[in-house]
Write a protein that holds these residues in place. Sequence first.
Motif, PDB file in Angstrom:
ATOM      1  N   ALA A  61     -16.937  89.322  41.493  1.00 58.26           N
ATOM      2  CA  ALA A  61     -15.871  88.612  40.771  1.00 58.26           C
ATOM      3  C   ALA A  61     -16.419  87.344  40.126  1.00 58.26           C
ATOM      4  O   ALA A  61     -16.086  87.032  38.977  1.00 58.26           O
ATOM      5  CB  ALA A  61     -14.729  88.275  41.730  1.00 58.26           C
ATOM      6  N   SER A 103      -1.347  82.428  37.386  1.00 56.55           N
ATOM      7  CA  SER A 103      -1.667  82.261  38.809  1.00 56.55           C
ATOM      8  C   SER A 103      -1.734  80.790  39.174  1.00 56.55           C
ATOM      9  O   SER A 103      -1.334  80.406  40.273  1.00 56.55           O
ATOM     10  CB  SER A 103      -3.004  82.905  39.177  1.00 56.55           C
ATOM     11  OG  SER A 103      -3.330  83.938  38.344  1.00 56.55           O
ATOM     12  N   MET A 150      -0.655  87.808  46.461  1.00 63.85           N
ATOM     13  CA  MET A 150      -1.744  88.433  45.689  1.00 63.85           C
ATOM     14  C   MET A 150      -2.075  89.818  46.225  1.00 63.85           C
ATOM     15  O   MET A 150      -2.232  90.776  45.460  1.00 63.85           O
ATOM     16  CB  MET A 150      -3.008  87.568  45.765  1.00 63.85           C
ATOM     17  CG  MET A 150      -2.986  86.365  44.865  1.00 63.85           C
ATOM     18  SD  MET A 150      -4.596  85.530  44.981  1.00 63.85           S
ATOM     19  CE  MET A 150      -4.255  84.123  43.928  1.00 63.85           C
ATOM     20  N   ILE A 202      -1.597  93.070  43.799  1.00 64.17           N
ATOM     21  CA  ILE A 202      -2.747  93.891  43.410  1.00 64.17           C
ATOM     22  C   ILE A 202      -2.736  95.211  44.176  1.00 64.17           C
ATOM     23  O   ILE A 202      -3.078  96.259  43.626  1.00 64.17           O
ATOM     24  CB  ILE A 202      -4.060  93.114  43.630  1.00 64.17           C
ATOM     25  CG1 ILE A 202      -4.060  91.859  42.745  1.00 64.17           C
ATOM     26  CG2 ILE A 202      -5.272  93.984  43.306  1.00 64.17           C
ATOM     27  CD1 ILE A 202      -5.300  91.017  42.869  1.00 64.17           C
ATOM     28  N   LEU A 206      -7.958  90.999  36.897  1.00 65.32           N
ATOM     29  CA  LEU A 206      -7.082  90.685  38.028  1.00 65.32           C
ATOM     30  C   LEU A 206      -7.693  89.669  38.981  1.00 65.32           C
ATOM     31  O   LEU A 206      -7.007  88.792  39.485  1.00 65.32           O
ATOM     32  CB  LEU A 206      -6.770  91.971  38.814  1.00 65.32           C
ATOM     33  CG  LEU A 206      -5.941  93.029  38.123  1.00 65.32           C
ATOM     34  CD1 LEU A 206      -5.837  94.267  39.004  1.00 65.32           C
ATOM     35  CD2 LEU A 206      -4.559  92.499  37.809  1.00 65.32           C
ATOM     36  N   VAL A 207      -8.994  89.812  39.248  1.00 58.87           N
ATOM     37  CA  VAL A 207      -9.585  89.053  40.352  1.00 58.87           C
ATOM     38  C   VAL A 207     -10.172  87.717  39.896  1.00 58.87           C
ATOM     39  O   VAL A 207      -9.832  86.667  40.450  1.00 58.87           O
ATOM     40  CB  VAL A 207     -10.663  89.901  41.066  1.00 58.87           C
ATOM     41  CG1 VAL A 207     -11.271  89.114  42.211  1.00 58.87           C
ATOM     42  CG2 VAL A 207     -10.045  91.196  41.578  1.00 58.87           C
ATOM     43  N   ARG A 254      -7.790  84.796  39.260  1.00 57.35           N
ATOM     44  CA  ARG A 254      -7.092  84.346  40.472  1.00 57.35           C
ATOM     45  C   ARG A 254      -8.014  83.518  41.356  1.00 57.35           C
ATOM     46  O   ARG A 254      -7.581  82.550  41.978  1.00 57.35           O
ATOM     47  CB  ARG A 254      -6.554  85.554  41.241  1.00 57.35           C
ATOM     48  CG  ARG A 254      -5.276  86.118  40.631  1.00 57.35           C
ATOM     49  CD  ARG A 254      -4.812  87.355  41.383  1.00 57.35           C
ATOM     50  NE  ARG A 254      -3.475  87.769  40.998  1.00 57.35           N
ATOM     51  CZ  ARG A 254      -3.196  88.469  39.913  1.00 57.35           C
ATOM     52  NH1 ARG A 254      -4.174  88.809  39.091  1.00 57.35           N
ATOM     53  NH2 ARG A 254      -1.951  88.821  39.637  1.00 57.35           N
ATOM     54  N   ALA A 309      -7.723  83.176  47.846  1.00 53.70           N
ATOM     55  CA  ALA A 309      -7.618  84.095  46.712  1.00 53.70           C
ATOM     56  C   ALA A 309      -8.528  85.298  46.922  1.00 53.70           C
ATOM     57  O   ALA A 309      -8.156  86.437  46.620  1.00 53.70           O
ATOM     58  CB  ALA A 309      -7.975  83.372  45.417  1.00 53.70           C
ATOM     59  N   CYS A 316      -7.104  89.062  46.975  1.00 57.60           N
ATOM     60  CA  CYS A 316      -7.578  90.030  45.977  1.00 57.60           C
ATOM     61  C   CYS A 316      -8.320  91.175  46.637  1.00 57.60           C
ATOM     62  O   CYS A 316      -8.108  92.339  46.303  1.00 57.60           O
ATOM     63  CB  CYS A 316      -8.488  89.341  44.960  1.00 57.60           C
ATOM     64  SG  CYS A 316      -7.625  88.159  43.923  1.00 57.60           S
ATOM     65  N   TYR A 317      -9.189  90.852  47.594  1.00 56.21           N
ATOM     66  CA  TYR A 317     -10.007  91.905  48.215  1.00 56.21           C
ATOM     67  C   TYR A 317      -9.116  92.931  48.917  1.00 56.21           C
ATOM     68  O   TYR A 317      -9.263  94.127  48.702  1.00 56.21           O
ATOM     69  CB  TYR A 317     -11.005  91.304  49.209  1.00 56.21           C
ATOM     70  CG  TYR A 317     -11.753  92.342  50.016  1.00 56.21           C
ATOM     71  CD1 TYR A 317     -12.870  92.978  49.473  1.00 56.21           C
ATOM     72  CD2 TYR A 317     -11.327  92.731  51.283  1.00 56.21           C
ATOM     73  CE1 TYR A 317     -13.541  93.955  50.193  1.00 56.21           C
ATOM     74  CE2 TYR A 317     -11.991  93.697  52.000  1.00 56.21           C
ATOM     75  CZ  TYR A 317     -13.101  94.303  51.451  1.00 56.21           C
ATOM     76  OH  TYR A 317     -13.756  95.279  52.158  1.00 56.21           O
ATOM     77  N   TYR A 375      -7.045  94.858  46.383  1.00 52.69           N
ATOM     78  CA  TYR A 375      -7.872  95.723  45.540  1.00 52.69           C
ATOM     79  C   TYR A 375      -8.336  96.964  46.289  1.00 52.69           C
ATOM     80  O   TYR A 375      -8.462  98.036  45.706  1.00 52.69           O
ATOM     81  CB  TYR A 375      -9.095  94.930  45.074  1.00 52.69           C
ATOM     82  CG  TYR A 375      -9.732  95.414  43.808  1.00 52.69           C
ATOM     83  CD1 TYR A 375      -9.251  95.009  42.572  1.00 52.69           C
ATOM     84  CD2 TYR A 375     -10.835  96.270  43.841  1.00 52.69           C
ATOM     85  CE1 TYR A 375      -9.836  95.449  41.405  1.00 52.69           C
ATOM     86  CE2 TYR A 375     -11.419  96.709  42.673  1.00 52.69           C
ATOM     87  CZ  TYR A 375     -10.920  96.287  41.456  1.00 52.69           C
ATOM     88  OH  TYR A 375     -11.504  96.722  40.301  1.00 52.69           O
TER      89      TYR A 375
END
Lengths: 264, 261
Positions: free
Chosen positions: B32, B49, B118, B122, B145-146, B149, B215, B219-220, B223
Motif C-alpha cells: 500500500a 476518509s 473501514m 472494504i 481503497l487502501v 485511507r 487504518a 483495510c487489511y 481486504y
Amino acid sequence: MTSQPKIRIRGLKKAFGDKKVLDGVDLDVEAGTSFVIIGGSGTGKSVLLRCILGLIAPDEGRIEIDGEDMVTAAPRRREELVQQIGMLFQNGALFDSMSVADNIAFGLRAKGRAKADAKRVSWSAARLAAGDILKQVGLDPSVGALSPSELSGGMQKRVGLARAIAGTPDIMFFDEPTTGLDPIMGAVIDGLIVDCVKRLGCTAIAITHDMASAQRIGDKAAMLYQGRLVWQGLAADLMNSGDPLVDQFTHGRREGPITMELRR
Amino acid sequence: MNFVLEPIAAVGRATLALIRKAGAMSLFGMAALSHLVRPPFYWRVFFTSLIEIAYFSLPVVALTAIFSGGVIALQSYTGFSQYHAQSAIASIVVLAVVRELGPVLAGLMVAGRVGAAMAAEIGTMRVTDQVDALWTLSTDPMKYLVAPRLLAGTLALPFLVLIADILGVMGGFAVSTSKLGFAPDAYIINTLAAVKPMDVIVGLVKAAVFGFLIALMGCYHGYTSRGGAEGVGSATTSAVVGASILLLAFDYLLTDLFFAQ
Ligand SMILES: Nc1ncnc2c1ncn2[C@@H]1O[C@H](COP(=O)(O)OP(=O)(O)O)[C@@H](O)[C@H]1O
Ligand SMILES: [Mg+2]
C-alpha cells in the motif's frame, strides 16, 4: 486461411490447496463471436473468468489475447490487456457508495485510465454521458440519481451492463447474467447483452446454467466438468449434443454420468 | 508422551500462524505504501476518509479526553498532601494526558470507530465483488481503497490527539479549580512549566503511528475477508482487536524509545 482467435487458452490449471478446480482448460474464441460456458455450480466457471481477468494467478497454462500471452506479460502490459475486457459480475457488483450515474461515469473514465497520458473525461462530462448509456440498457436517465441499493435485481444487472459497456471494451465477460431473475427479465437482459455485443463488435464469453439464455446469447458453447471443457460445439446444438454429460446437464436429469460432489 | 508434546506443538503452531499473519500484514502495508508514491493518487477518497476520521471522531475523542483529564486530577489529589498538590497535580495531568492518555485513548476510540468501519466497508466490497470490479475498471484497488485511507489515518490522528491534549488538560483544570479549589492562574503556570515541547511532539508521533496501524488493520482485514456477511463481521472484530493490541504494543515500544533513558 486460419485467423488468429481473439482469446486462446491452453492447458490452464488452477488448484486451491489440493482441490483442482481447473485441470487443463483449452479454449478458442474467435473474434466477434460469443462463447457460452455451461457447468454445474462450483465447477470453476467463475474461476476461469477470474484467471483471464488477472484476478487469480493460474498455476499453469497460457492465456492469449490476440496471440499475446497474459500470464507471462509484464504487469503493466497485463493491465493494458485487461483494460480491453468489460465484465458483468454475477450480482452486478455496483459500487454502493456511489450513485448509479457515478457508477457508469466511473466505467466511462476507466477507458482514460488505460494510458496515463490520455486525456481523461472529466467527472461532469462523464455524468452527462451516463444518461445516454442508461438509455442504451433501457433505463430512464433519471435512474442515475438513485443509489444502487434502491434498484431491483434486474435493474442492477442493467446498470452493471451499462458500467461495463461505458468503456467500449473489445471483450465482454458475463457471469451468470440471468441467475436470480424471472424468466421474462432474463430474456430482456439476454436481449440487451446481444444488442450491446453486436453494437460494440465485441468478443464475448458468457457463463450460465440457464439453457434458454445460453442459446440466446451464444454462437458456440462448451461444458466445464471436473476442471476441463468436456464438450464444445454450436450453442444451437446444446439440447441435442449427443454427449451424455451435456445431455444430462441440459435436460436436468438426476440419473446419468455426472456425479454431484456433495462433500469436498 | 503425547500430553507433553501436544501443548508444545499447539503453541508452536499458534506462533507460526501469528508470524505468518504479521508477515502478510507487513507485506500488505508495504504494498500500500508503494502505491502512495506512484501516481495516480485518489484525492476524493483521501478527503472523504480524512473527514470521516478527523471530523466525525471529534465528539468521542473530546469527551474521552475531558473525562480522563478530570479523573487524573481527582485520583492524584488523594495521593498528595494539600500543600504539594497545587503544583504536582497540574504537572501530573498534563504529562499523563500529553504523553500517554491523549494518544492511547484517542487511538483506541478511533480504532473502535474507524477501524471497524473501514473493515466493514472494504469487506462488504470484497464479498460483493466490488473490489474485483474496480480492477476490471482499470483501477488498482490497493491504490484506490487502501493507500488513501492509510494516509488519512496517519494524518488525522495527530490532529485528534492535539485536540485531546488540550481538552484533557482543560478537564483537569476544570476539576482542580472548581472542585479541589486550586487557583486558576497558578494551575496554568504550573501546567506550562511542566510540559516540554518534546512531550507533545512524541505524543503526536505516537498518534501518527497509531493512525497508520488502525487504518492498516481496518483495510487489511476488510481486504482479505471471505465468506459473505459472516466473514465481514469477523473482519470487523479482527480489525478492532488487532488494532487495539498493536496500538498498545507500539505504545510501549515508542515510549521505551523516546522516554526511557
Ligand atoms: N479465492 C478462492 N479461494 C479458494 N477457493 C476458491 C476461490 N475461488 C473459488 N474457489 C473454489 O473454487 C470452486 C469453483 O468456484 P467458482 O468458479 O466460483 O464456481 P462456479 O462454477 O459456480 O462459478 C469452488 O469450489 C470454490 O469454493
Ligand atoms: Mg460463479
